[in-house]
Each structure stands twice: as structure tokens, then as C-alpha cells.
Write a protein that holds these residues in place. Structure first.
Motif, PDB file in Angstrom:
ATOM      1  N   HIS A  87     -12.874 -39.698  37.150  1.00 43.12           N
ATOM      2  CA  HIS A  87     -13.746 -38.762  37.871  1.00 43.12           C
ATOM      3  C   HIS A  87     -14.764 -38.199  36.882  1.00 43.12           C
ATOM      4  O   HIS A  87     -14.418 -37.925  35.719  1.00 43.12           O
ATOM      5  CB  HIS A  87     -12.915 -37.616  38.483  1.00 43.12           C
ATOM      6  N   PRO A  88     -16.034 -38.019  37.292  1.00 45.34           N
ATOM      7  CA  PRO A  88     -17.057 -37.529  36.346  1.00 45.34           C
ATOM      8  C   PRO A  88     -16.785 -36.136  35.802  1.00 45.34           C
ATOM      9  O   PRO A  88     -17.340 -35.775  34.760  1.00 45.34           O
ATOM     10  CB  PRO A  88     -18.354 -37.570  37.175  1.00 45.34           C
ATOM     11  N   SER A  89     -15.944 -35.342  36.483  1.00 42.67           N
ATOM     12  CA  SER A  89     -15.649 -33.993  35.996  1.00 42.67           C
ATOM     13  C   SER A  89     -14.320 -33.927  35.253  1.00 42.67           C
ATOM     14  O   SER A  89     -13.836 -32.834  34.947  1.00 42.67           O
ATOM     15  CB  SER A  89     -15.628 -32.998  37.168  1.00 42.67           C
ATOM     16  N   ILE A  90     -13.730 -35.085  34.954  1.00 44.51           N
ATOM     17  CA  ILE A  90     -12.465 -35.161  34.240  1.00 44.51           C
ATOM     18  C   ILE A  90     -12.652 -36.048  33.012  1.00 44.51           C
ATOM     19  O   ILE A  90     -13.194 -37.145  33.108  1.00 44.51           O
ATOM     20  CB  ILE A  90     -11.350 -35.769  35.136  1.00 44.51           C
ATOM     21  N   VAL A  91     -12.194 -35.569  31.859  1.00 44.72           N
ATOM     22  CA  VAL A  91     -12.293 -36.387  30.655  1.00 44.72           C
ATOM     23  C   VAL A  91     -11.468 -37.656  30.848  1.00 44.72           C
ATOM     24  O   VAL A  91     -10.378 -37.636  31.425  1.00 44.72           O
ATOM     25  CB  VAL A  91     -11.802 -35.601  29.418  1.00 44.72           C
ATOM     26  N   ARG A  92     -12.001 -38.765  30.389  1.00 46.80           N
ATOM     27  CA  ARG A  92     -11.320 -40.046  30.596  1.00 46.80           C
ATOM     28  C   ARG A  92     -10.364 -40.342  29.440  1.00 46.80           C
ATOM     29  O   ARG A  92     -10.725 -40.227  28.267  1.00 46.80           O
ATOM     30  CB  ARG A  92     -12.349 -41.171  30.708  1.00 46.80           C
ATOM     31  N   VAL A  93      -9.139 -40.735  29.795  1.00 52.23           N
ATOM     32  CA  VAL A  93      -8.140 -41.132  28.805  1.00 52.23           C
ATOM     33  C   VAL A  93      -8.217 -42.646  28.632  1.00 52.23           C
ATOM     34  O   VAL A  93      -8.083 -43.395  29.601  1.00 52.23           O
ATOM     35  CB  VAL A  93      -6.728 -40.702  29.241  1.00 52.23           C
ATOM     36  N   HIS A  94      -8.427 -43.107  27.397  1.00 53.76           N
ATOM     37  CA  HIS A  94      -8.567 -44.533  27.128  1.00 53.76           C
ATOM     38  C   HIS A  94      -7.219 -45.221  26.937  1.00 53.76           C
ATOM     39  O   HIS A  94      -6.951 -46.270  27.514  1.00 53.76           O
ATOM     40  CB  HIS A  94      -9.417 -44.762  25.873  1.00 53.76           C
ATOM     41  N   ARG A  95      -6.345 -44.623  26.108  1.00 56.48           N
ATOM     42  CA  ARG A  95      -5.065 -45.266  25.808  1.00 56.48           C
ATOM     43  C   ARG A  95      -4.169 -44.271  25.095  1.00 56.48           C
ATOM     44  O   ARG A  95      -4.582 -43.153  24.796  1.00 56.48           O
ATOM     45  CB  ARG A  95      -5.270 -46.502  24.921  1.00 56.48           C
ATOM     46  N   TYR A  96      -2.942 -44.681  24.834  1.00 57.69           N
ATOM     47  CA  TYR A  96      -2.063 -43.880  24.002  1.00 57.69           C
ATOM     48  C   TYR A  96      -1.524 -44.762  22.889  1.00 57.69           C
ATOM     49  O   TYR A  96      -1.449 -45.989  23.007  1.00 57.69           O
ATOM     50  CB  TYR A  96      -0.921 -43.256  24.816  1.00 57.69           C
ATOM     51  N   VAL A  97      -1.148 -44.158  21.773  1.00 55.21           N
ATOM     52  CA  VAL A  97      -0.697 -44.878  20.589  1.00 55.21           C
ATOM     53  C   VAL A  97       0.565 -44.190  20.074  1.00 55.21           C
ATOM     54  O   VAL A  97       0.597 -42.958  19.956  1.00 55.21           O
ATOM     55  CB  VAL A  97      -1.771 -44.879  19.478  1.00 55.21           C
ATOM     56  N   GLU A  98       1.584 -44.970  19.747  1.00 56.20           N
ATOM     57  CA  GLU A  98       2.793 -44.444  19.112  1.00 56.20           C
ATOM     58  C   GLU A  98       2.778 -44.840  17.637  1.00 56.20           C
ATOM     59  O   GLU A  98       2.852 -46.016  17.306  1.00 56.20           O
ATOM     60  CB  GLU A  98       4.034 -45.015  19.787  1.00 56.20           C
ATOM     61  N   ARG A  99       2.644 -43.867  16.757  1.00 59.71           N
ATOM     62  CA  ARG A  99       2.624 -44.116  15.325  1.00 59.71           C
ATOM     63  C   ARG A  99       3.162 -42.891  14.587  1.00 59.71           C
ATOM     64  O   ARG A  99       3.111 -41.763  15.096  1.00 59.71           O
ATOM     65  CB  ARG A  99       1.185 -44.370  14.817  1.00 59.71           C
ATOM     66  N   HIS A 100       3.645 -43.100  13.372  1.00 63.52           N
ATOM     67  CA  HIS A 100       3.987 -42.019  12.438  1.00 63.52           C
ATOM     68  C   HIS A 100       5.009 -41.038  13.018  1.00 63.52           C
ATOM     69  O   HIS A 100       4.951 -39.830  12.751  1.00 63.52           O
ATOM     70  CB  HIS A 100       2.726 -41.259  12.003  1.00 63.52           C
ATOM     71  N   GLY A 101       5.928 -41.554  13.832  1.00 63.70           N
ATOM     72  CA  GLY A 101       6.975 -40.705  14.382  1.00 63.70           C
ATOM     73  C   GLY A 101       6.560 -39.851  15.555  1.00 63.70           C
ATOM     74  O   GLY A 101       7.345 -39.044  16.058  1.00 63.70           O
ATOM     75  N   THR A 102       5.321 -40.003  15.997  1.00 63.74           N
ATOM     76  CA  THR A 102       4.827 -39.198  17.118  1.00 63.74           C
ATOM     77  C   THR A 102       3.944 -40.074  18.011  1.00 63.74           C
ATOM     78  O   THR A 102       4.016 -41.297  17.958  1.00 63.74           O
ATOM     79  CB  THR A 102       4.075 -37.949  16.613  1.00 63.74           C
ATOM     80  N   ALA A 103       3.101 -39.456  18.839  1.00 62.49           N
ATOM     81  CA  ALA A 103       2.230 -40.213  19.738  1.00 62.49           C
ATOM     82  C   ALA A 103       0.872 -39.541  19.814  1.00 62.49           C
ATOM     83  O   ALA A 103       0.715 -38.338  19.528  1.00 62.49           O
ATOM     84  CB  ALA A 103       2.849 -40.302  21.128  1.00 62.49           C
ATOM     85  N   TYR A 104      -0.128 -40.350  20.204  1.00 64.47           N
ATOM     86  CA  TYR A 104      -1.513 -39.878  20.268  1.00 64.47           C
ATOM     87  C   TYR A 104      -2.128 -40.349  21.583  1.00 64.47           C
ATOM     88  O   TYR A 104      -1.950 -41.506  21.980  1.00 64.47           O
ATOM     89  CB  TYR A 104      -2.328 -40.444  19.099  1.00 64.47           C
ATOM     90  N   ILE A 105      -2.856 -39.442  22.250  1.00 59.20           N
ATOM     91  CA  ILE A 105      -3.630 -39.808  23.426  1.00 59.20           C
ATOM     92  C   ILE A 105      -5.092 -39.927  22.995  1.00 59.20           C
ATOM     93  O   ILE A 105      -5.671 -38.975  22.454  1.00 59.20           O
ATOM     94  CB  ILE A 105      -3.490 -38.759  24.553  1.00 59.20           C
ATOM     95  N   VAL A 106      -5.675 -41.089  23.218  1.00 60.16           N
ATOM     96  CA  VAL A 106      -7.069 -41.341  22.838  1.00 60.16           C
ATOM     97  C   VAL A 106      -7.943 -41.123  24.068  1.00 60.16           C
ATOM     98  O   VAL A 106      -7.756 -41.761  25.102  1.00 60.16           O
ATOM     99  CB  VAL A 106      -7.254 -42.778  22.305  1.00 60.16           C
ATOM    100  N   MET A 107      -8.875 -40.209  23.958  1.00 57.61           N
ATOM    101  CA  MET A 107      -9.687 -39.789  25.099  1.00 57.61           C
ATOM    102  C   MET A 107     -11.174 -39.934  24.798  1.00 57.61           C
ATOM    103  O   MET A 107     -11.589 -40.019  23.638  1.00 57.61           O
ATOM    104  CB  MET A 107      -9.399 -38.321  25.449  1.00 57.61           C
ATOM    105  N   GLU A 108     -11.950 -39.929  25.856  1.00 56.43           N
ATOM    106  CA  GLU A 108     -13.408 -39.839  25.746  1.00 56.43           C
ATOM    107  C   GLU A 108     -13.768 -38.563  24.989  1.00 56.43           C
ATOM    108  O   GLU A 108     -13.183 -37.499  25.231  1.00 56.43           O
ATOM    109  CB  GLU A 108     -13.986 -39.807  27.165  1.00 56.43           C
ATOM    110  N   TYR A 109     -14.728 -38.656  24.079  1.00 54.90           N
ATOM    111  CA  TYR A 109     -15.254 -37.459  23.427  1.00 54.90           C
ATOM    112  C   TYR A 109     -16.466 -36.984  24.208  1.00 54.90           C
ATOM    113  O   TYR A 109     -17.474 -37.688  24.298  1.00 54.90           O
ATOM    114  CB  TYR A 109     -15.646 -37.748  21.983  1.00 54.90           C
ATOM    115  N   VAL A 110     -16.363 -35.813  24.808  1.00 55.72           N
ATOM    116  CA  VAL A 110     -17.440 -35.276  25.632  1.00 55.72           C
ATOM    117  C   VAL A 110     -18.343 -34.426  24.745  1.00 55.72           C
ATOM    118  O   VAL A 110     -17.948 -33.344  24.285  1.00 55.72           O
ATOM    119  CB  VAL A 110     -16.890 -34.428  26.801  1.00 55.72           C
TER     120      VAL A 110
END
Length: 525
Positions: A87-110
């Protein structure tokens, strides 16, 4: 807070800097080396139960392994689901990554300015300015809820006004969860914006939870401060009705916002659709821009009824009507009255109309009052007014006050919206590296090409020079000749004569054919 250092790599993502941190995690600006652009990365790092080791791994604090693992699993499951939101009013989530004992959500940079930053500089906004943004956010929030998710951390810092189009975007879904899960054991909240049910681990949360938060944001925007903290309101409710505190807005509209701030979840609107219906139930709506323009055209044809309707609409507080009356008094021979123009511009500007704010800046500029002009331009630029952004960049370049970095920033904002002059100047700044700014040949050529594609003769001439000398691009006299031909000015014609002795007839014919087939518009200075 032990954050990841600049330069740290997570697969193809290189950390640039920290964007924000909270109890739930840390958000970074990163560079995607695969796609050659910026992204935002949310790291799962619940500060009260996690530690970072010397090798940058994240581990559970002593005795908190079970809670950490449970939260990490939730973080990943929710990242997978949030990825579906589009949705144009919602930041877009590209993917998630599991590394270094934790996790990361990769998102559009607005790219843009947060609502928190806007409120910090301006204090509060008029209702007619906030209303359209609220409506866009309701669209986005309905999309989230329709996918059975809640945001759970709506606040001014998590709303960004996108630089490219001036529209609001809801960001940071690190606290989101499934709406149908009636209980939650994680306490994710921001005081003032979180309803009472978020202050207890046993509180049932649903769409009314996000509605309360967006109503609290609206309260902050309209009054300059958020409502009192929800638990404090349970003891003694110090929230004053908005209708008693906010001018220039419909009583029923303000009452609908207060309905979203009810302490008991069941007393609030239960869905975004229901809340929007209450917000829109405001009687006669002001005429929109298209209707106002029709009245202007009729008034310009000496239609007294259209002019009377336009004036009535302006007196009723319609900022578009006020701005149009200012324009007519400013430039229409039939109605020219500069004092009257300023009066209407000021009325529209008081209600946040970007065009009126820009016109007032222009008037101060004409009187060589650069400081006052800059202040008006800044207010217009906050709303995405591209010409105001260009003017700010130009004033900073001229040294009023001198700030080459600020000039580049504002010209970049204007260029992102397709302002051809900003594209050209930004290209020349990056090519020359004025006043200590780093030379960036790749971006210089990119912006000059955009300006050239939009018909800018100066950009076409500059590209011709670059190709003729091999600066930032391979030396290519055919391409240089093409750009000089497209520039169609005296300097370009002289430059062509200089390089033609070094070209064959076939190369000149090839350059002419390429210029004739070029799809760009006619040159503009």
C-alpha cells in the motif's frame, strides 16, 4: 545500547548509521550492494533481555533465553506475514534475514521528514492540513487490519512525510502482530499514544488499539501535545475535548477523534471503516480544487455569481478558495489588487496552503528580504512544494545564508519530484564538488541526464562537454555532437564546430540521426 558500527555487513547490506532505537529493537539505514540503493533494517534486539557479544552476535541475557527465543520466533513469523502488505501509505517490507543469533527485517527506506520532526519545528498543524494526511493513513491502516495485523506503535516518529510526493507513510512494523491473537505477553508501547490495554500483559488488543494511537497522534497534531498517559487517565481523566481546544475544524469531526480516544476499547470505533464514517460525517464538505478552478475560470470570464461563490467559499475557510482569490488579485488583469492578494495569501497560509506559503516567500524575495523569504519557503517545502524546495536550495547556494550541504539537500528533494532546474544544478554541484562537497561523477551524470531528458538546454550542453572531454564518461564525439545539437544554443554550436574536424562525415551523420530520433522535449534554459 550496543549498535552495529557503520560498515558492518549483513549479507549484501552495509550498515550506514542508526535511524532509531527502542526497547524492541534497533533500526539502521543500510546500503543494498545488490540493488545499489538505501534500505532500512530493523534488528531484533529487545534491550531488556538481550546482549551483544564482541563478535556482533546477539544473545539472550542470563536467565532470559526462553523469552528471547519466543520473541525471535514471533519476530520472524510476523516478518513473513507483513511482507504481504502492499500500500502506498505503508512502508514496504522486502525480506527478512536470520544472522548473528538474531533476525533482521529489511524494509524500504522512505526518504522524507517524520511527523515528529515537523511537530518539533512547528508545534501543531491546522485541521485542514492534517485531515488529508489522516485520511491517507486511514487507508493504509485499513489495509493492515484487512490482512489481520496490528501496527501497535503508531506515533509521530513512525509517520514519515515522503519527500517525493508529500504523502504520509506509516513505518516501523517491528512491533506488529496478528490481530486475531487476543492476548499478548510482550509490552510494546509509547506513553501518550498507547491505549490502556497495551499497558498490561493481559490486555486484549485489536483494531481499536491502533485507532486509539492514531487518534492520539491527531490530538498531538491539532493541539501541540499528546493526550495524558492512558493509565493516568484511568485514575483521573485530564483529556479535554478537542472541540473546546481546536479552532477551524468541524465539531463532529473533532468529536469523532475524541471517540477514538475512549479509554475502554469497546467504547471506541471497532474498525477503521466505522471510524472513518464518523470522521466524514461533517455536513457540507468544502469544494475541492477542481471545483474551485471551475469557479476561477468562470469568474475570469466576468461571471459575478461564480466570483460571489468563490468569495463565500474563501470566507468559510476553504484555503484553496483563499489561495485562488490571492492568485486572481495577483495576476488577473480584471482583479489586480496586490494588498488584497496578500490578504488572501495570508489567510490560506495560516491554514497551511503550500502555494500561498510559497507566494508569500516570493514577495519577500522580491523585496530582497531573504531571511523572511527563506522562512516562508521552508513552510511551503514541508508540504512537498517543489518550487519552494528549489528556491531554498538556490538561496543556500547564493550564500543567504551560505550552506552548500543544505543547498544540495533541498535541491535533491526538488529533483526527486522532477524539477528540471534542480536536476541540472544538482548535477553541476556533484560534478564540481563546490565548497568541499565530494565530487560524485556517477550521480552528476545521472541528474544531468534527467534534466536533459526533460529538455534542459544547459544540461544537454554540459553532457556534450563531458562526452567530448571524457569526464565521468567514456570519450565519445558522436554522443557529444548529439548533445550539442540538442542543446541548440550558441555555445553548443561553437562546441560542435570545435569537435567536427576530429570526426568523419559518417560519424557526424550518425550523430545528427541520433539527435533527430531523440525523444526529449524542446530545450529549456
Amino acid at each position: 545500547m550496543h549498535t552495529l558500527p557503520p560498515g558492518f555487513r549483513i549479507d549484501e547490506y552495509e550498515i550506514v548509521r542508526v535511524l532509531g532505537a527502542g526497547g524492541f529493537g534497533i533500526t539502521y539505514l543500510a546500503f543494498d550492494h545488490n540493488l545499489d540503493g538505501p534500505v532500512a533494517i530493523k534488528e531484533y534486539f529487545p534491550a531488556d533481555i538481550a546482549v551483544r557479544t564482541d563478535d556482533a552476535r546477539v544473545a539472550a541475557a542470563a536467565g532470559r533465553s526462553d523469552v528471547f527465543a519466543w520473541g525471535l520466533d514471533r519476530f520472524l513469523r510476523e516478518a513473513r506475514a507483513i511482507h504481504r502488505l502492499r500500500h502506498p501509505s505503508i512502508v514496504r517490507v522486502h525480506r527478512y534475514v536470520e544472522r548473528h543469533g538474531t533476525a533482521y527485517i529489511v524494509m524500504e527506506y522512505v526518504e522524507g521528514e517524520s511527523l515528529a520532526s515537523i511537530l518539533e519545528s512547528r508545534g501543531q498543524l491546522p485541521a485542514n492540513e492534517w485531515g488529508p494526511w489522516l485520511d491517507r493513513l486511514l487507508d493504509g491502516l485499513a489495509h493492515v487490519h484487512n490482512h489481520d495485523y496490528l501496527h501497535r506503535d503508531i506515533k509521530p516518529a513512525n509517520i514519515v512525510i515522503r519527500a517525493a510526493d508529500g504523502e504520509p507513510v506509516l513505518i516501523d512494523f517491528g512491533a506488529a502482530r496478528v490481530a486475531s491473537q487476543q492476548r499478548t505477553h510482550t509490552q510494546v508501547l509509547t506513553p501518550g499514544y498507547a491505549p490502556f490495554e497495551q499497558h498490561t500483559s493481559e490486555g486484549a488488543q485489536g483494531p481499536p488499539t491502533d485507532i486509539y494511537a492514531l487518534a492520539a497522534v491527531s490530538c498531538h497534531v491539532l493541539t501541540g501535545e499528546p493526550p495524558p498517559n492512558a493509565p493516568d487517565r484511568m485514575l483521573e481523566d485530564g483529556h479535554e475535548p478537542l472541540a473546546e481546544r481546536v479552532a477551524g475544524a468541524g465539531v463532529r469531526w473533532l468529536k469523532a477523534i475524541d471517540d477514538g480516544l475512549e479509554l475502554r476499547s469497546e467504547d471506541r470505533p471497532q474498525t477503521v471503516t466505522a471510524w472513518r464514517a464518523a470522521l466524514n460525517e461533517t455536513g457540507l464538505q468544502p469544494l475541492d480544487a477542481a471545483e474551485i478552478e471551475k469557479l476561477r475560470e468562470a469568474a475570469s470570464r466576468d461571471d459575478p455569481q461564480a466570483l460571489a461563490q468563490l468569495r463565500a467559499e474563501a470566507r468559510a475557510g476553504n484555503p484553496e478558495a483563499q489561495f485562488v482569490l490571492g492568485e486572481m488579485c495577483h495576476e488577473d488583469d480584471m482583479y489586480v489588487d496586490h494588498d488584497e492578494a496578500v490578504k488572501w495569501y495570508r489567510k490560506a497560509a495560516d491554514l497551511g496552503h503550500p502555494g500561498a506559503l510559497f507566494r508569500l516567500g516570493e514577495q519577500r524575495d522580491e523585496k530582497e528580504d531573504s531571511a523572511a523569504a527563506l522562512a516562508w519557503y521552508h513552510r511551503a517545502a514541508v508540504h512537498g512544494h517543489v518550487e519552494a524546495q528549489f528556491k531554498i536550495g538556490s538561496l543556500y547556494r547564493e550564500g543567504i545564508p551560505p550552506d552548500e550541504e543544505a543547498a544540495e539537500e533541498w535541491l535533491h528533494k526538488a529533483a526527486l519530484q522532477g524539477h528540471v532546474g534542480a536536476e541540472f544544478i544538482l548535477g553541476t554541484i556533484l560534478a564540481a564538488g563546490y565548497n568541499g562537497l565530494a565530487v560524485d561523477g556517477y550521480d552528476a551524470v545521472r541528474w544531468l541526464r534527467k534534466a536533459a531528458d526533460h529538455g534542459h538546454a544547459g544540461a544537454r550542453f554540459t553532457l556534450g562537454q563531458m562526452y567530448s572531454h571524457g569526464k565521468f564518461v567514456p570519450r565519445d564525439l558522436v554522443v557529444a555532437h548529439m548533445w550539442f545539437t540538442l542543446a541548440e544554443n550558441a555555445a553548443a554550436r561553437a562546441a560542435k564546430l570545435e569537435i567536427e574536424p576530429y570526426m568523419t562525415s559518417a560519424e557526424i551523420d550518425q550523430a545528427d540521426r541520433r539527435a533527430g530520433a531523440y525523444p526529449g522535449a524542446s530545450p529549456e534554459e
